[in-house]
Design an enzyme around this catalytic site. Structure first.
Site, mmCIF file in Angstrom:
data_model
loop_
_atom_site.group_PDB
_atom_site.id
_atom_site.type_symbol
_atom_site.label_atom_id
_atom_site.label_comp_id
_atom_site.label_asym_id
_atom_site.label_seq_id
_atom_site.Cartn_x
_atom_site.Cartn_y
_atom_site.Cartn_z
ATOM 1 N N LEU A 243 0.810 -1.241 -0.004
ATOM 2 C CA LEU A 243 0.075 -0.046 0.048
ATOM 3 C C LEU A 243 0.937 1.224 0.054
ATOM 4 C CD1 LEU A 243 -2.457 -1.470 2.612
ATOM 5 C CD2 LEU A 243 -3.050 -0.992 0.170
ATOM 6 N N PRO A 244 0.406 2.543 -0.310
ATOM 7 C CA PRO A 244 1.238 3.574 -0.472
ATOM 8 C C PRO A 244 1.905 3.951 0.693
ATOM 9 C CG PRO A 244 -1.076 3.934 -1.411
ATOM 10 C CD PRO A 244 -1.200 2.604 -0.808
ATOM 11 N N THR B 77 6.390 0.639 1.899
ATOM 12 C CA THR B 77 7.432 1.392 2.536
ATOM 13 C C THR B 77 6.572 2.323 3.498
ATOM 14 O OG1 THR B 77 8.967 1.304 0.698
ATOM 15 C CG2 THR B 77 9.376 2.922 2.367
ATOM 16 N N LYS C 27 15.418 -0.190 5.204
ATOM 17 C CA LYS C 27 15.083 0.528 3.902
ATOM 18 C C LYS C 27 15.322 1.786 3.862
ATOM 19 C CE LYS C 27 12.373 1.328 0.460
ATOM 20 N NZ LYS C 27 12.260 0.778 -1.190
ATOM 21 N N LYS D 21 9.776 10.553 -0.855
ATOM 22 C CA LYS D 21 9.047 9.966 0.298
ATOM 23 C C LYS D 21 9.908 9.419 1.133
ATOM 24 C CE LYS D 21 6.184 6.071 0.880
ATOM 25 N NZ LYS D 21 5.366 4.875 0.448
HETATM 26 P P1 NAD Z 1 0.560 2.170 -6.208
HETATM 27 O O1 NAD Z 1 0.024 3.691 -5.962
HETATM 28 O O2 NAD Z 1 1.023 2.001 -7.653
HETATM 29 O O3 NAD Z 1 -0.171 1.052 -5.733
HETATM 30 C C1 NAD Z 1 -0.837 1.352 -4.541
HETATM 31 C C2 NAD Z 1 -2.160 0.502 -4.442
HETATM 32 O O4 NAD Z 1 -2.748 0.371 -3.284
HETATM 33 C C3 NAD Z 1 -3.161 1.253 -5.367
HETATM 34 O O5 NAD Z 1 -3.636 0.354 -6.553
HETATM 35 C C4 NAD Z 1 -4.217 1.575 -4.469
HETATM 36 O O6 NAD Z 1 -5.714 1.248 -5.383
HETATM 37 C C5 NAD Z 1 -4.317 0.508 -3.427
HETATM 38 N N1 NAD Z 1 -4.756 0.910 -2.311
HETATM 39 C C6 NAD Z 1 -4.574 2.213 -1.526
HETATM 40 N N2 NAD Z 1 -5.705 2.190 -0.362
HETATM 41 C C7 NAD Z 1 -5.989 0.761 -0.454
HETATM 42 C C8 NAD Z 1 -7.027 0.162 0.623
HETATM 43 N N3 NAD Z 1 -7.325 0.755 1.630
HETATM 44 N N4 NAD Z 1 -7.433 -1.211 0.029
HETATM 45 C C9 NAD Z 1 -6.881 -1.623 -0.970
HETATM 46 N N5 NAD Z 1 -6.192 -0.855 -1.950
HETATM 47 C C10 NAD Z 1 -5.781 0.088 -1.446
HETATM 48 O O7 NAD Z 1 1.943 2.172 -5.399
HETATM 49 P P2 NAD Z 1 3.335 1.400 -5.695
HETATM 50 O O8 NAD Z 1 4.376 1.804 -6.740
HETATM 51 O O9 NAD Z 1 2.823 -0.071 -6.055
HETATM 52 O O10 NAD Z 1 3.923 1.240 -4.215
HETATM 53 C C11 NAD Z 1 3.455 0.570 -3.200
HETATM 54 C C12 NAD Z 1 4.596 0.587 -2.271
HETATM 55 O O11 NAD Z 1 5.758 -0.085 -2.672
HETATM 56 C C13 NAD Z 1 4.842 1.949 -1.593
HETATM 57 O O12 NAD Z 1 4.751 1.877 -0.306
HETATM 58 C C14 NAD Z 1 6.020 2.440 -2.182
HETATM 59 O O13 NAD Z 1 6.705 3.335 -1.698
HETATM 60 C C15 NAD Z 1 6.621 0.995 -2.044
HETATM 61 N N6 NAD Z 1 7.725 1.065 -3.260
HETATM 62 C C16 NAD Z 1 7.624 1.373 -4.630
HETATM 63 C C17 NAD Z 1 8.545 1.322 -5.641
HETATM 64 C C18 NAD Z 1 8.164 1.660 -6.913
HETATM 65 O O14 NAD Z 1 9.355 1.655 -7.575
HETATM 66 N N7 NAD Z 1 7.117 1.791 -7.416
HETATM 67 C C19 NAD Z 1 9.888 0.650 -5.183
HETATM 68 C C20 NAD Z 1 9.824 0.338 -3.762
HETATM 69 C C21 NAD Z 1 8.741 0.318 -2.849
#
Ligand code: NAD
Length: 297
Positions: A65-66, A94, A169, A244
């Site tokens: 999740l975000p 994260t 991390k 972030k």
């Molecule tokens: P994203 O925004 O693409 O995905 C998050 C998903 O969570 C969305 O599809 C959203 O609809 C869903 N969501 C939000 N609230 C919800 C709820 N209450 N119930 C169900 N679903 C819900 O984000 P991402 O890029 O996939 O990143 C996710 C996590 O991974 C973050 O914490 C980010 O910091 C971490 N991260 C991302 C990357 C990257 O390159 N994108 C790399 C390492 C870590």
């Protein structure tokens, strides 16, 4: 093979859930987004109507999740009281160390095992199943989480107790952000002093200034191995995500009474670059800010 609930099927979670299904696990997926659910179904996951429904008979619940507030809300409102007491909760998002420790303690008070397991590696690694997981939790929680995480990654490392995965991390990414800024300003100075960038790279990559931001991810196009700089800073690890993580690190440092002037400096620069419109570019594009260029130059 396990019954796994997967909550959060975005850029990262979509590929991760698909890899669990590919490994033969029975994945029950939920996201607020219909489009994300459709992609998960096409990748072999069963779709649930809510996070609570996905978790109802799960042996393991993975969340991606975000931010911390989303994780706390899903745990409190959907997992506690719905996931079986025998289930293991694995949060791969994260989030801030404090929330990671709070949700682990709240889970433990309800008899549930929980670990934090944030990842290193971006969307390509999530899709390819080559993430690195940094895990915080008990020895037992780690032993149970490891085979599930191994289906989504190339390395699973036990960092310590609850919150230690998040701590590892953000410390790693603070070092990465600060070293990228230092690498960028150094290359700009080298050029202003009349050095050819490739010549300086050849020297510094074999001297004591050597670091990953330079030798594996050089911020200058045409220097070092192929990197986002060679693709006009598209793809890679977005500035918004680096910002972030730097904010999480500086916030954690304030709570731990640690002095992080380099981390705070990097955070301020990435904030300025994002404010100027650079949030969607790879984090090595910070060289444009330091060189006085607009993000989209
Ligand atoms: P994203 O925004 O693409 O995905 C998050 C998903 O969570 C969305 O599809 C959203 O609809 C869903 N969501 C939000 N609230 C919800 C709820 N209450 N119930 C169900 N679903 C819900 O984000 P991402 O890029 O996939 O990143 C996710 C996590 O991974 C973050 O914490 C980010 O910091 C971490 N991260 C991302 C990357 C990257 O390159 N994108 C790399 C390492 C870590």
């Amino acid at each position: 093979m396990a019954r796994i609930a997967f909550i959060g099927l975005g850029n990262m979670g979509g590929g991760m859930a698909a890899n669990l299904a590919k490994a033969g696990h029975a994945v029950r997926a939920f996201d607020l987004s219909e489009a994300a659910l459709e992609r998960a179904a096409a990748a072999g996951c069963a779709c649930a109507g809510s996070a609570a429904e996905a978790a109802a008979d799960a042996e393991c619940v993975v969340t991606m999740l975000p931010a911390g507030r989303h994780v706390a809300q899903v745990y409190e409102e959907s997992l506690f009281g719905n996931a079986p007491e025998s289930a293991l909760l694995i949060d791969c998002s994260t989030i801030d160390v404090a929330t990671a420790r709070q949700v682990a303690a709240a889970a433990s008070a309800r008899g549930l095992a929980a670990v934090d397991a944030p990842v290193s590696g971006g969307i390509a690694a999530a899709n390819a199943g080559t993430l690195t997981f940094m895990v915080g939790g008990t020895d037992d929680g780690f032993a149970r989480a490891e085979p599930v995480l191994a289906a989504m990654g190339k390395a699973v490392i036990h960092a310590g107790g609850a919150g230690a995965g998040q701590a590892a991390k953000i410390c790693n990414n603070m070092l990465l952000g600060a070293s990228m800024v230092a690498t960028c300003e150094t290359f700009l100075l080298a050029q202003k002093l009349g050095l050819d960038p490739q010549t300086f790279y050849d020297i510094a990559s074999k001297a004591s200034g050597q670091n990953w931001s330079m030798t594996s991810y050089c911020p200058l196009p045409g220097v070092g191995p192929e990197s986002p700089a060679d693709r006009d800073y598209q793809g890679g690890f977005a500035t918004a995500l680096m910002l972030k993580d730097l904010k999480l690190a500086v916030e954690a440092a304030a709570g731990a009474n640690a002095s992080v002037p380099m981390g705070a400096g990097a955070m301020a620069l990435y904030q300025a670059f994002q404010n100027g419109g650079g949030g969607g570019l790879d984090f090595s594009a910070i060289i444009r800010l330091l060189g006085g260029e607009a993000p989209a130059a």
